[in-house]
Design a protein around this motif. Structure first.
Motif, short mmCIF file in Angstrom:
data_model
loop_
_atom_site.label_atom_id
_atom_site.label_comp_id
_atom_site.label_asym_id
_atom_site.label_seq_id
_atom_site.Cartn_x
_atom_site.Cartn_y
_atom_site.Cartn_z
N SER A 2 -38.02 -12.34 -19.23
CA SER A 2 -38.75 -12.65 -20.45
C SER A 2 -39.92 -13.57 -20.15
N THR A 69 -40.34 -19.57 -27.73
CA THR A 69 -39.48 -18.43 -27.99
C THR A 69 -39.56 -17.43 -26.83
N ILE A 95 -32.60 -1.23 -31.08
CA ILE A 95 -33.23 -2.55 -31.02
C ILE A 95 -34.43 -2.55 -31.96
N ASN A 96 -34.41 -3.49 -32.89
CA ASN A 96 -35.49 -3.62 -33.87
C ASN A 96 -36.60 -4.50 -33.31
N GLU A 98 -39.28 -6.99 -34.14
CA GLU A 98 -39.61 -7.88 -35.24
C GLU A 98 -41.12 -8.07 -35.37
N TYR A 99 -41.79 -8.19 -34.24
CA TYR A 99 -43.25 -8.18 -34.22
C TYR A 99 -43.72 -7.89 -32.80
N HIS A 117 -41.27 -9.13 -29.74
CA HIS A 117 -40.22 -10.06 -30.13
C HIS A 117 -39.10 -9.23 -30.74
N VAL A 118 -37.93 -9.34 -30.15
CA VAL A 118 -36.75 -8.61 -30.61
C VAL A 118 -35.58 -9.60 -30.70
N GLN A 119 -34.54 -9.23 -31.41
CA GLN A 119 -33.39 -10.13 -31.54
C GLN A 119 -32.65 -10.32 -30.23
N ASP A 120 -32.57 -9.27 -29.42
CA ASP A 120 -31.82 -9.35 -28.18
C ASP A 120 -32.72 -8.95 -27.00
N PRO A 121 -33.47 -9.93 -26.46
CA PRO A 121 -34.39 -9.61 -25.36
C PRO A 121 -33.69 -9.04 -24.12
#
Length: 144
Positions: A2, A69, A95-96, A98-99, A117-121
């Motif tokens: 990341s 983040t 995987i959603n 987010e932006y 940016h995702v909830q679970d990188p």
């Protein structure tokens, strides 16, 4: 794998962005990518810099409110369907996104870069690597 993104909270008023960029420029902080999202009273500036520690230290000393983040950096071939392949991969892995936002890559290599940016990188990185998508890490950002 990341990248560390700095999100700076700014009051939504004339000169706020200028104050931020001036502060960074005066300390020699090079921004590799930037995104600005606004709401009625405030904005969020999302930054990718070569040196996260140095940039966050400068921001703290100048009194800015920020957070750090983890985000995913993806190298996308500059061709029709390049981004679609990445989005299909993430969708197939449930995987959603987010932006996301783009920044210039190696033009001579015909590449572009996107920040996601995702909830679970970790899960997103695994899914992308499994499909042969080239990811960037903080060391890659430092070399750009």
């Amino acid at each position: 794998m990341s990248i560390k993104q700095i999100s700076v909270f700014l009051e939504n008023k004339a000169g706020s962005m200028l104050e931020l960029t001036r502060t960074l420029a005066e300390k020699g902080i090079d921004m590799r990518a930037l995104s600005l999202a606004e709401a009625s009273d405030f904005g969020i500036v999302r930054l990718i810099t070569k040196d996260v520690f140095e940039a966050s230290t400068v921001l703290k000393e100048a009194g800015f409110i920020y957070s750090i983040t983890p985000v995913i950096g993806v190298c996308i071939p500059d061709e029709a369907g390049g981004l679609n392949k990445v989005l299909e991969t993430l969708n197939d892995a449930f995987i959603n996104v987010e932006y996301m936002y783009a920044f210039l890559g190696n033009i001579s290599a015909n590449e572009a870069y996107m920040i996601f940016h995702v909830q679970d990188p970790k899960a997103a990185s695994s899914a992308l690597r499994a499909r042969g998508v080239k990811l960037l890490d903080q060391e890659d950002i430092e070399k750009l």
